[in-house]
Design a protein around this motif. Structure first.
Motif, PDB file in Angstrom:
ATOM      1  N   ASP A   1       0.828  -1.207   0.000  1.00 28.36           N
ATOM      2  CA  ASP A   1       0.000   0.000   0.000  1.00 28.36           C
ATOM      3  C   ASP A   1       0.866   1.263   0.000  1.00 28.36           C
ATOM      4  O   ASP A   1       1.676   1.482   0.910  1.00 28.36           O
ATOM      5  CB  ASP A   1      -0.916  -0.006   1.223  1.00 28.36           C
ATOM      6  N   TYR A   2       0.677   2.075  -1.034  1.00 28.37           N
ATOM      7  CA  TYR A   2       1.528   3.249  -1.219  1.00 28.37           C
ATOM      8  C   TYR A   2       1.380   4.246  -0.069  1.00 28.37           C
ATOM      9  O   TYR A   2       2.372   4.748   0.477  1.00 28.37           O
ATOM     10  CB  TYR A   2       1.191   3.923  -2.540  1.00 28.37           C
ATOM     11  N   ALA A   3       0.167   4.540   0.338  1.00 27.47           N
ATOM     12  CA  ALA A   3      -0.063   5.531   1.395  1.00 27.47           C
ATOM     13  C   ALA A   3       0.560   5.090   2.711  1.00 27.47           C
ATOM     14  O   ALA A   3       1.069   5.914   3.490  1.00 27.47           O
ATOM     15  CB  ALA A   3      -1.562   5.769   1.572  1.00 27.47           C
ATOM     16  N   PHE A   4       0.552   3.822   2.975  1.00 27.10           N
ATOM     17  CA  PHE A   4       1.071   3.300   4.235  1.00 27.10           C
ATOM     18  C   PHE A   4       2.588   3.415   4.297  1.00 27.10           C
ATOM     19  O   PHE A   4       3.155   3.719   5.344  1.00 27.10           O
ATOM     20  CB  PHE A   4       0.636   1.844   4.388  1.00 27.10           C
ATOM     21  N   TYR A   5       3.269   3.167   3.154  1.00 24.47           N
ATOM     22  CA  TYR A   5       4.717   3.090   3.167  1.00 24.47           C
ATOM     23  C   TYR A   5       5.417   4.355   2.676  1.00 24.47           C
ATOM     24  O   TYR A   5       6.571   4.585   3.019  1.00 24.47           O
ATOM     25  CB  TYR A   5       5.193   1.906   2.319  1.00 24.47           C
ATOM     26  N   SER A   6       4.761   5.185   1.903  1.00 16.42           N
ATOM     27  CA  SER A   6       5.474   6.280   1.261  1.00 16.42           C
ATOM     28  C   SER A   6       4.980   7.667   1.648  1.00 16.42           C
ATOM     29  O   SER A   6       5.578   8.652   1.251  1.00 16.42           O
ATOM     30  CB  SER A   6       5.373   6.142  -0.263  1.00 16.42           C
ATOM     31  N   ASN A   7       3.895   7.792   2.377  1.00 14.64           N
ATOM     32  CA  ASN A   7       3.392   9.112   2.787  1.00 14.64           C
ATOM     33  C   ASN A   7       3.585   9.323   4.274  1.00 14.64           C
ATOM     34  O   ASN A   7       3.644   8.379   5.060  1.00 14.64           O
ATOM     35  CB  ASN A   7       1.897   9.247   2.472  1.00 14.64           C
ATOM     36  N   ASP A   8       3.637  10.611   4.680  1.00 13.36           N
ATOM     37  CA  ASP A   8       3.616  10.912   6.110  1.00 13.36           C
ATOM     38  C   ASP A   8       2.171  10.807   6.606  1.00 13.36           C
ATOM     39  O   ASP A   8       1.252  10.504   5.849  1.00 13.36           O
ATOM     40  CB  ASP A   8       4.205  12.293   6.384  1.00 13.36           C
ATOM     41  N   VAL A   9       1.993  11.077   7.884  1.00  9.55           N
ATOM     42  CA  VAL A   9       0.669  10.908   8.471  1.00  9.55           C
ATOM     43  C   VAL A   9      -0.346  11.801   7.798  1.00  9.55           C
ATOM     44  O   VAL A   9      -1.483  11.398   7.511  1.00  9.55           O
ATOM     45  CB  VAL A   9       0.707  11.186   9.988  1.00  9.55           C
ATOM     46  N   ALA A  10       0.060  13.032   7.479  1.00  8.38           N
ATOM     47  CA  ALA A  10      -0.862  13.968   6.841  1.00  8.38           C
ATOM     48  C   ALA A  10      -1.301  13.465   5.472  1.00  8.38           C
ATOM     49  O   ALA A  10      -2.393  13.784   4.996  1.00  8.38           O
ATOM     50  CB  ALA A  10      -0.203  15.340   6.714  1.00  8.38           C
TER      51      ALA A  10
END
Length: 776
Positions: free
Chosen positions: A670-679
């Protein structure tokens, strides 16, 4: 009286000469009988009959009909010698076969005879009379009507004087009831295989000049059979292919307009000569009394060019019909015809009035290392249910039936960069079959591709299974596909995908130690996809020297990697690997409610326990085709992947930390889980965590504080969102000797490309218990 006898003999001899000169006539002529002329000179009868001193029936000069006929037809007074006439050297062997007549074995050489009574040869038998086939007076039902060779046969209803029907009077649908020589209690009809009649038989075609005997009788049977005797069974005039090639050696003589003899002289051919240990003859596929001139493509035809190899008295046809011989057609296509031999039960020799198989069919001996193209060997039983068989492609769409200039009777040459061959005549853009466009995928214009079109002439059906040498490596279609078994669609990993079922490969075996090379066992056929890939992508094929150079620097990110040892990387003893060979090793955790979950977050339908195919990550990026043929990205990947930055191919050594959501790793992770900050949607929770976490510990490093119980504490990836995957994980992400595929800059190339962990050594802690100073 002496003067009269001499005159009669003179007239008789003149009659013989006259008959000889006219015997080449094609149709019946109203010429005088060679035994006459009776109408103009009745005294000529005295050559065979005498009124007052006869010693045989019908006032004959001899005690029986045969003896009377042989008075002249033994070579003393007639040009038609039925005791001994040598066969000409028609095959160019330099041997003259004396097999024509009824003479004794030392004289004629014959061992098979029409069983004519009283010849004096005990081998002949005692069944027929000469007059069963010849009327010495001509056709007396039509006065003055005489046919060549005085032919006259009778089936109990009709008389026949010429053409194949002359022979079919006895060998047709009517059993004349003559006792058999083999067993006098059984009719000859049983031992001569019953009814030979067939209205559509090509060999009964009296319009074909090659089939017409020079006698003018139109008895086409005489082209293949001697009339009286032979040294070969069935009174044959020659052995199998030599007899067939007597006519089928020119395009003019062949019903199909082909030079069949020339086809069998090609490099690849059905072995009718038996030089390879095979056994198949022309008559195994073409019943000489049944096959016609039509092809199986005629949807309503009741006749065909081929017979059923399991019963050559039955032709292969598109529709069922009862033939004149009383045997029904075998309904089928050319594929059904070929599979009559290429299945688990090739025909065995048998003979009866309803079934005839002239020979046992045998294939060249095959051992597992002799025949490496596919697992089925000569047996193609699964072909009708394969992707090609259900199109349907008939065997004759890809193979020549008799011989070919290309291996395995193939119709087309090897595929090259400039010419469509055996596979790409169909597997290209715009084909009429709806087949995947593989030509585009393996084009050398792509960023990466299997070199199917790069090398020619390297593949061999009997090549060694291992150690082919780096100079002889190749990736032909047949190396990965059994075209007779492959089907469309996929099956659940790790089982072999449908498209690659039936091919051979290797099974790796490991000990109990991680990060070690496997030993290999030949596997035919494969059960798992990786067994096919390991055939080439492991030391099984290339030994200890990989086929590509090791990159000289980390700038070589678009290709040129050394081929790594996949069996070492996928060793199931390793603490981490992608789950291709064995099940997932992703650890679990327990949430605050006591429920168990796997670490990580995946894109549906992928889960922590999913098994993978090699082709899940190595497959085309193109619209054309599928599978690991070629791609617009490096390493035959379907999406971008840069082992330094995970940012794609944005220039040599350049750093990219932008949107990589469309990149390879995030096809499953999952891209959001591994590559994004919390925001941006990253972070974790009580039930969704990364192993790279410590939810109960507050930590600070480089000005960043992560509080216990925060979203970041469940997933430290959210505070490392500006780094690519290869910053911490091996650039070759198959498997590694550390948990989590973790890699250090000091590790070996090419696994270290992009590594940024600031430690000289690393022992990963238990999942969910990471301190900052493990990495910094």
């Amino acid at each position: 009286m002496r003067r009269l006898t001499a005159f009669v003999c003179f007239i008789f001899c003149c009659g013989l000469l006259l008959g000889s000169s006219l015997s080449g006539s094609v149709v019946a002529q109203a010429y005088e009988s060679p035994h006459g002329p009776y109408a103009n000179f009745p005294a000529g009868c005295a050559a065979c009959h005498v009124a007052h001193a006869a010693i045989g029936p019908n006032l004959m000069l001899k005690t029986n009909i045969t003896a009377l006929c042989l008075t002249c037809h033994d070579g003393t007074a007639s040009v038609f010698n039925v005791v001994y006439v040598p066969e000409l050297d028609i095959y160019g062997t330099g041997v003259t076969r004396a097999v024509y007549g009824f003479g004794f074995g030392t004289t004629s050489g014959a061992v098979y005879f029409h069983p004519v009574r009283d010849t004096g040869n005990s081998l002949v038998g005692q069944v027929l009379e000469c007059v069963d086939c010849h009327n010495p007076h001509g056709d007396m039902s039509v006065p003055g009507q005489v046919y060549p060779r005085l032919l006259n046969s009778f089936d109990g209803t009709t008389r026949y004087y010429q053409g194949p029907n002359f022979c079919l009077a006895c060998h047709g649908s009517v059993d004349r009831g003559f006792p058999s020589v083999e067993d006098p209690t059984v009719s000859y009809w049983v031992y001569t295989l019953g009814n030979h009649k067939n209205s559509f038989a090509a060999h009964y075609n009296t319009s074909k000049a090659a089939l017409q005997p020079p006698s003018g009788t139109l008895v086409t049977c005489a082209t293949c059979h001697y009339k009286h005797a032979s040294d070969l069974r069935c009174l044959l005039a020659g052995q199998e292919e030599n007899l067939c090639f007597k006519c089928h050696n020119t395009t003019a003589n062949s019903m199909s307009g082909r030079n069949i003899q020339a086809e069998f002289q090609k490099a690849s051919h059905h072995d009718i000569f038996g030089t390879t240990g095979a056994k198949v003859e022309c008559s195994s596929c073409h019943g000489p009394h049944t096959v016609g001139a039509a092809t199986l493509t005629n949807a309503t035809a009741t006749y065909s060019q081929v017979s059923n190899p399991h019963n050559t008295k039955s032709v292969m046809g598109r529709v069922y019909a009862l033939q004149d011989n009383g045997i029904g057609n075998t309904v089928g296509t050319f594929t059904d015809f070929c599979l009559a031999c290429h299945d688990n039960r090739p025909p065995t020799k048998t003979a009866s009035t309803t079934v005839f198989v002239p020979y046992d069919i045998a294939f060249p001996p095959v051992t597992r290392i002799d025949f490496t193209t596919n697992s089925s060997g000569w047996r193609k039983t699964n072909y009708p249910t394969s992707a090609h068989g259900t199109k349907p492609l008939l065997c004759t769409d890809c193979h020549n039936s008799h011989g070919s200039d290309y291996p395995l009777l193939q119709k087309y040459p090897e595929d090259t960069q400039t010419a469509d061959g055996e596979c790409l005549w169909c597997h290209k853009a715009g084909n009429t079959w709806g087949a995947p466009d593989i030509r585009t995928a393996i084009s050398t214009a792509n960023a990466s591709y299997h070199p199917t079109l790069v090398y020619s002439g390297r593949h061999s059906d009997t090549e060694p299974l291992r150690n082919v040498g780096l100079s002889n490596r190749h990736a032909e279609c047949a190396d990965c596909h059994d075209v007779h078994q492959a089907t469309s669609g996929t099956t659940a990993a790790p089982a072999a995908q449908s498209a690659i079922r039936g091919v051979y490969g290797v099974t790796p075996a490991w000990g109990t130690t991680a990060w070690t090379t496997a030993s290999y066992t030949y596997k035919n056929p494969i059960d798992y996809e990786y067994e096919l890939c390991f055939k080439c992508h492991s030391p099984f094929s290339y030994g200890t020297t990989p086929p590509n150079p090791t990159p000289s620097s980390t700038t070589q990110v678009t290709g040129g990697f050394a081929q790594t040892d996949l069996t070492k990387e996928f060793n199931p003893n390793n603490p981490s690997y992608h789950a291709v060979v064995s099940g997932s090793q992703i650890p679990t955790f327990t949430d605050s409610q006591g429920a168990t979950h796997y670490y990580g977050k995946f894109v549906a339908p992928w889960t922590a326990t999913s098994r993978l195919y090699c082709a899940d990550c190595h497959t085309t990026s193109l619209a054309a085709g599928k599978g690991p043929h070629g791609s617009g990205y490096g390493f035959i990947l379907p999406k971008p992947w840069n082992p330094i930055t995970s940012g794609g191919y944005y220039g040599t050594g350049s750093y990219y930390a932008g949107d990589t959501s469309g990149h390879l790793c995030f096809s499953c992770h999952d891209y959001a889980f591994y590559s994004n900050d919390v925001a941006g949607g990253g972070g974790g929770s009580d039930t969704v965590r990364s192993a790279f976490s410590y939810p109960t510990l507050t930590q600070s490093k480089k000005g960043v504080t992560v509080y216990a119980g925060s979203a970041e504490s469940y997933n430290y990836h959210s505070v490392h969102h500006n780094l690519g995957c290869a910053s911490c994980h091996a650039a070759i992400p198959h498997g590694y000797f550390r948990r989590g595929l973790l890699v250090l800059p000091t590790d070996a190339s090419p696994y270290d490309l992009g590594a940024q962990i600031n430690k000289s050594s690393l022992t990963p802690p238990a999942p969910g218990q990471w301190y900052c100073n493990y990495c910094h």
